[in-house]
Design a protein around this motif. Structure first.
Motif, PDB file in Angstrom:
ATOM      1  N   HIS A  23       0.826  -1.216   0.000  1.00  0.00           N
ATOM      2  CA  HIS A  23       0.000   0.000   0.000  1.00  0.00           C
ATOM      3  C   HIS A  23       0.858   1.263   0.000  1.00  0.00           C
ATOM      4  O   HIS A  23       0.590   2.197  -0.753  1.00  0.00           O
ATOM      5  N   ARG A  27       0.867   3.727  -3.254  1.00  0.00           N
ATOM      6  CA  ARG A  27       0.445   5.131  -3.077  1.00  0.00           C
ATOM      7  C   ARG A  27       1.530   6.072  -3.593  1.00  0.00           C
ATOM      8  O   ARG A  27       1.251   7.041  -4.294  1.00  0.00           O
ATOM      9  N   SER A  48      -6.884   4.546  -0.191  1.00  0.00           N
ATOM     10  CA  SER A  48      -6.362   3.220   0.084  1.00  0.00           C
ATOM     11  C   SER A  48      -7.387   2.457   0.914  1.00  0.00           C
ATOM     12  O   SER A  48      -7.836   2.945   1.937  1.00  0.00           O
ATOM     13  N   ARG A  50      -7.551  -1.069   2.717  1.00  0.00           N
ATOM     14  CA  ARG A  50      -6.733  -2.225   3.101  1.00  0.00           C
ATOM     15  C   ARG A  50      -7.528  -3.528   3.125  1.00  0.00           C
ATOM     16  O   ARG A  50      -6.938  -4.599   3.067  1.00  0.00           O
ATOM     17  N   ILE A  59      -5.582   0.381  -3.936  1.00  0.00           N
ATOM     18  CA  ILE A  59      -5.159   1.773  -3.858  1.00  0.00           C
ATOM     19  C   ILE A  59      -5.682   2.427  -5.133  1.00  0.00           C
ATOM     20  O   ILE A  59      -5.470   1.916  -6.234  1.00  0.00           O
ATOM     21  N   GLN A  69      -6.869   1.945 -10.458  1.00  0.00           N
ATOM     22  CA  GLN A  69      -6.883   1.185  -9.209  1.00  0.00           C
ATOM     23  C   GLN A  69      -5.826   0.087  -9.260  1.00  0.00           C
ATOM     24  O   GLN A  69      -5.721  -0.648 -10.243  1.00  0.00           O
TER      25      GLN A  69
END
Length: 134
Positions: A23, A27, A48, A50, A59, A69
């Motif tokens: 992540h 990002r 984000s 999770r 993300i 995405q």
């Protein structure tokens, strides 16, 4: 632009450390993508999700005209980046889904070219910067 390689295919399932790295790195790469596309501040959201322990989550870079995405939803095919057009940041279904390899996050200029080709986003900005460089 030098980017460290990341093992995008290493599963995040039941691996909290890998999920955190996935992540964080995704990002960061999507921020670089926004810069490469010359997207103005405020014209996109970076989110984000999770999700649960058994999955990677996703993300998302959601621009006024593009929805991008990143996730591990296509590991068997090597695809994990969804790119599609949209009509504003409230449009979560958008246009036709296009998928590219997760590894493209290691080559931001190539990923930006794919986003431009699919969505038309930032095409004018890239053309004007190429004219300035000439």
């Amino acid at each position: 632009m030098e980017i460290d390689m990341f093992d995008w295919k290493r599963s995040c399932s039941y691996d909290e450390q890998q999920k955190r790295r996935f992540h964080t790195t995704a990002r960061s790469r999507l921020k670089k993508l926004a810069a490469e596309l010359a997207l103005p501040q405020g014209s996109f959201d970076l989110r984000s999700n999770r999700a649960g322990i058994a999955v990677c989550g996703e993300i998302t870079l959601h621009h006024d005209r593009a929805y991008i995405q990143v996730g591990q939803f296509g590991l068997s095919s090597g695809h994990g980046i969804l790119i599609r057009t949209c009509k504003g940041r409230k449009d979560y279904t958008g246009g036709v889904n296009h998928f590219v390899a997760l590894g493209m996050l290691d080559d931001i200029p190539a990923l930006a070219a794919a986003v431009r080709a699919i969505t038309g986003v930032a095409r004018d900005a890239s053309c004007s910067s190429e004219r300035r460089a000439a």
